[in-house]
Design a protein around this motif. Structure first.
Motif, short mmCIF file in Angstrom:
data_model
loop_
_atom_site.label_atom_id
_atom_site.label_comp_id
_atom_site.label_asym_id
_atom_site.label_seq_id
_atom_site.Cartn_x
_atom_site.Cartn_y
_atom_site.Cartn_z
N THR A 236 -5.33 6.30 0.21
CA THR A 236 -4.54 5.08 0.25
C THR A 236 -4.84 4.25 -0.98
O THR A 236 -6.00 4.08 -1.36
CB THR A 236 -4.86 4.24 1.51
OG1 THR A 236 -4.62 5.05 2.67
CG2 THR A 236 -4.00 2.99 1.59
N THR B 30 -14.15 3.25 -1.48
CA THR B 30 -13.06 2.58 -2.20
C THR B 30 -13.55 2.25 -3.61
O THR B 30 -14.68 1.81 -3.78
CB THR B 30 -12.65 1.28 -1.48
OG1 THR B 30 -12.27 1.59 -0.15
CG2 THR B 30 -11.50 0.59 -2.19
N SER C 104 0.83 -1.20 0.00
CA SER C 104 0.00 0.00 0.00
C SER C 104 0.87 1.25 0.00
O SER C 104 2.04 1.22 0.36
CB SER C 104 -0.94 0.00 1.20
OG SER C 104 -0.21 0.08 2.40
N TRP D 87 -3.68 0.42 -2.97
CA TRP D 87 -2.99 -0.86 -2.74
C TRP D 87 -3.21 -1.81 -3.90
O TRP D 87 -4.18 -1.71 -4.64
CB TRP D 87 -3.42 -1.50 -1.43
CG TRP D 87 -4.86 -1.93 -1.37
CD1 TRP D 87 -5.37 -3.14 -1.72
CD2 TRP D 87 -5.96 -1.13 -0.95
NE1 TRP D 87 -6.74 -3.16 -1.53
CE2 TRP D 87 -7.12 -1.93 -1.06
CE3 TRP D 87 -6.10 0.17 -0.48
CZ2 TRP D 87 -8.37 -1.47 -0.71
CZ3 TRP D 87 -7.35 0.64 -0.15
CH2 TRP D 87 -8.47 -0.18 -0.27
N LYS E 237 0.32 5.67 0.80
CA LYS E 237 -0.59 6.70 1.32
C LYS E 237 -0.07 8.07 0.93
O LYS E 237 1.07 8.42 1.20
CB LYS E 237 -0.70 6.60 2.84
CG LYS E 237 -1.75 7.50 3.42
CD LYS E 237 -2.02 7.13 4.86
CE LYS E 237 -3.03 8.07 5.48
NZ LYS E 237 -4.38 7.68 5.26
#
Length: 114
Positions: free
Chosen positions: A34, A83, A27, A36, A29
């Motif tokens: 964030t 997300t 991941s 990944w 940030k």
């Protein structure tokens, strides 16, 4: 000979229980965003989560194995706490997470390789 059979059976059983590859995600940030990969257990997918409440979108910029010269961008315009996932494709080879800042430089994580 029975000790050899026991060891061979143990090695075989361990091979069935422990997968040969793992899908441990890397991941990055940047600001309140964030990203990944692998996402959803697939090395051809990337995810970006907007954890910022600044009203600006988040994004993941990334490169794929089969088109290493093309920078791609996965935007998350869905708001804080959401997300989004990319479509499937060849493996992600490097990526970064960025919090978009209109009128000034984006807050980016720097490039990472999975």
């Amino acid at each position: 000979m029975s000790r050899f059979k026991f060891v061979a059976a143990a090695v075989l059983a361990a091979g069935l229980v422990i997968p040969a590859t793992s899908a441990v995600a890397t991941s990055a940030k940047g600001g309140g965003v964030t990203a990944w990969t692998p996402a959803q257990g697939d090395s051809g997918k990337i995810a970006v989560k907007d954890e910022s409440k600044d009203g600006d979108p988040g994004k993941a910029e990334y490169y794929r194995h089969d088109s290493a010269g093309t920078k791609r961008t996965l935007w998350n315009h869905s708001g804080p706490g959401t997300t989004v996932y990319s479509g499937d494709g060849s493996a992600i080879i490097k990526f970064q997470a960025c919090d978009e800042n209109y009128g000034s430089a984006d807050d980016c994580s720097g490039w990472k390789a999975p």
